[in-house]
Enzyme design. Sequence first.
Site, mmCIF file in Angstrom:
data_model
loop_
_atom_site.group_PDB
_atom_site.id
_atom_site.type_symbol
_atom_site.label_atom_id
_atom_site.label_comp_id
_atom_site.label_asym_id
_atom_site.label_seq_id
_atom_site.Cartn_x
_atom_site.Cartn_y
_atom_site.Cartn_z
ATOM 1 N N LYS A 70 -26.377 -70.200 -31.288
ATOM 2 C CA LYS A 70 -26.788 -71.442 -30.583
ATOM 3 C C LYS A 70 -27.392 -72.200 -31.475
ATOM 4 O O LYS A 70 -27.351 -73.684 -31.270
ATOM 5 C CB LYS A 70 -27.654 -70.993 -29.289
ATOM 6 C CG LYS A 70 -26.660 -70.360 -28.215
ATOM 7 C CD LYS A 70 -27.586 -70.029 -27.051
ATOM 8 C CE LYS A 70 -26.666 -69.441 -25.887
ATOM 9 N NZ LYS A 70 -27.626 -69.046 -24.608
ATOM 10 N N GLU A 105 -39.452 -64.771 -19.356
ATOM 11 C CA GLU A 105 -38.833 -64.055 -18.321
ATOM 12 C C GLU A 105 -37.683 -65.203 -17.718
ATOM 13 O O GLU A 105 -37.938 -66.324 -17.824
ATOM 14 C CB GLU A 105 -39.904 -63.663 -17.444
ATOM 15 C CG GLU A 105 -40.827 -62.787 -17.850
ATOM 16 C CD GLU A 105 -40.353 -61.355 -18.088
ATOM 17 O OE1 GLU A 105 -39.335 -60.885 -17.157
ATOM 18 O OE2 GLU A 105 -40.622 -60.594 -19.223
ATOM 19 N N ASP A 156 -29.059 -72.054 -20.247
ATOM 20 C CA ASP A 156 -28.689 -70.920 -19.354
ATOM 21 C C ASP A 156 -27.502 -71.080 -18.799
ATOM 22 O O ASP A 156 -27.155 -72.133 -18.516
ATOM 23 C CB ASP A 156 -29.572 -70.694 -18.405
ATOM 24 C CG ASP A 156 -29.626 -69.105 -17.713
ATOM 25 O OD1 ASP A 156 -29.564 -68.254 -18.469
ATOM 26 O OD2 ASP A 156 -29.713 -68.928 -16.341
ATOM 27 N N PHE A 192 -16.786 -64.584 -27.359
ATOM 28 C CA PHE A 192 -17.473 -63.547 -27.112
ATOM 29 C C PHE A 192 -17.578 -63.638 -25.492
ATOM 30 O O PHE A 192 -17.016 -64.322 -24.912
ATOM 31 C CB PHE A 192 -18.973 -63.543 -27.634
ATOM 32 C CG PHE A 192 -19.723 -64.852 -27.349
ATOM 33 C CD1 PHE A 192 -20.769 -64.991 -26.303
ATOM 34 C CD2 PHE A 192 -19.676 -65.960 -28.185
ATOM 35 C CE1 PHE A 192 -21.361 -66.145 -25.884
ATOM 36 C CE2 PHE A 192 -20.206 -67.228 -27.971
ATOM 37 C CZ PHE A 192 -21.197 -67.192 -26.634
ATOM 38 N N TYR A 195 -16.998 -63.251 -22.007
ATOM 39 C CA TYR A 195 -15.572 -63.165 -20.963
ATOM 40 C C TYR A 195 -14.694 -63.980 -21.726
ATOM 41 O O TYR A 195 -13.545 -64.260 -21.042
ATOM 42 C CB TYR A 195 -16.078 -63.762 -19.768
ATOM 43 C CG TYR A 195 -17.184 -62.875 -18.931
ATOM 44 C CD1 TYR A 195 -17.056 -61.984 -18.221
ATOM 45 C CD2 TYR A 195 -18.532 -63.488 -19.095
ATOM 46 C CE1 TYR A 195 -17.873 -61.012 -17.663
ATOM 47 C CE2 TYR A 195 -19.590 -62.572 -18.405
ATOM 48 C CZ TYR A 195 -19.258 -61.255 -17.792
ATOM 49 O OH TYR A 195 -19.903 -60.687 -16.958
ATOM 50 N N ASP A 196 -14.808 -64.540 -22.932
ATOM 51 C CA ASP A 196 -13.733 -65.374 -23.511
ATOM 52 C C ASP A 196 -12.237 -64.762 -23.506
ATOM 53 O O ASP A 196 -11.319 -65.459 -23.044
ATOM 54 C CB ASP A 196 -14.027 -65.700 -24.816
ATOM 55 C CG ASP A 196 -15.232 -66.817 -25.009
ATOM 56 O OD1 ASP A 196 -15.622 -67.615 -23.615
ATOM 57 O OD2 ASP A 196 -15.676 -67.347 -25.883
ATOM 58 N N LYS A 232 -12.774 -74.977 -29.639
ATOM 59 C CA LYS A 232 -13.649 -74.651 -28.370
ATOM 60 C C LYS A 232 -14.833 -75.212 -28.355
ATOM 61 O O LYS A 232 -15.274 -75.833 -27.298
ATOM 62 C CB LYS A 232 -13.863 -73.272 -28.610
ATOM 63 C CG LYS A 232 -14.836 -72.599 -27.379
ATOM 64 C CD LYS A 232 -15.063 -71.126 -27.619
ATOM 65 C CE LYS A 232 -16.225 -70.699 -26.743
ATOM 66 N NZ LYS A 232 -16.782 -69.295 -26.874
ATOM 67 N N ARG A 267 -20.789 -75.780 -22.959
ATOM 68 C CA ARG A 267 -21.844 -75.956 -23.651
ATOM 69 C C ARG A 267 -21.620 -77.270 -24.273
ATOM 70 O O ARG A 267 -22.614 -78.141 -24.458
ATOM 71 C CB ARG A 267 -22.332 -74.990 -24.565
ATOM 72 C CG ARG A 267 -23.394 -75.123 -25.381
ATOM 73 C CD ARG A 267 -23.713 -73.964 -25.985
ATOM 74 N NE ARG A 267 -24.415 -72.821 -25.039
ATOM 75 C CZ ARG A 267 -23.580 -71.759 -25.039
ATOM 76 N NH1 ARG A 267 -22.601 -71.594 -25.487
ATOM 77 N NH2 ARG A 267 -24.027 -70.883 -24.131
#
Length: 215
Positions: free
Chosen positions: A22, A49, A78, A164, A166-167, A187, A193
């Site tokens: 990222k 958190e 997120d 990576f 669920y791809d 992609k 994203r």
Amino acid sequence: MSKQQPNQTLTRLVMASGNAGKLREFDRLLQPLGVQVNSQGSLGVDAAEEPYDTFVENALAKARHASAQTGLPALADDSGICVPVLGGLPGVRSARYAEPVAGASQDALNNTKLVQALSVHQDKRAYYVAVLVLVMQADDPLPIIAQGLWHGEVIETAQGSHGFGYDPHFWLPEHQSTAAQLDPSDKNQISHRAQAMKTLVAQLVDRRLVSAATG
């Protein structure tokens, strides 16, 4: 470290993530705008958190935490996959959807659980979600929020070795392939994203925090 005030030009930020991939992706996208991206780890910031039930609340918590610890503007994301027929699950718990098993791949466990949950449903539609939040300071009253959705459906048999999560099970009808079968460069142009990032950059330009990239 001094705070960067909200009306100043954005020249440096902390990425509220420990994910090296990222960091590289956001650095590549923001560098043409003259924005230096630093990882929170390099600045001694621990992970925040993520106790909330929505993507935006978790991203905002991470951004505020990183900004408070560094005094810099902070960018957080997120993301996850949502399946309407399952009430939006896995949702914000996508990365930890299945119970961990020692020695087993968490991605594989998550995919197995999702496929099994959908085995009794004809509707296999799903969408990836990415929510980005940028704060100019920890108590920023007007965070920049950008959202991207990537629509597809869940298939039973994994296909493809790229990507990576669920791809390998995320089928894209318009491409007749899974996300894991796409070339990574392709992609990165069409993913959830990527869509969220384009919206974020447009808002940065609109608020005159950066100048539009040229060339």
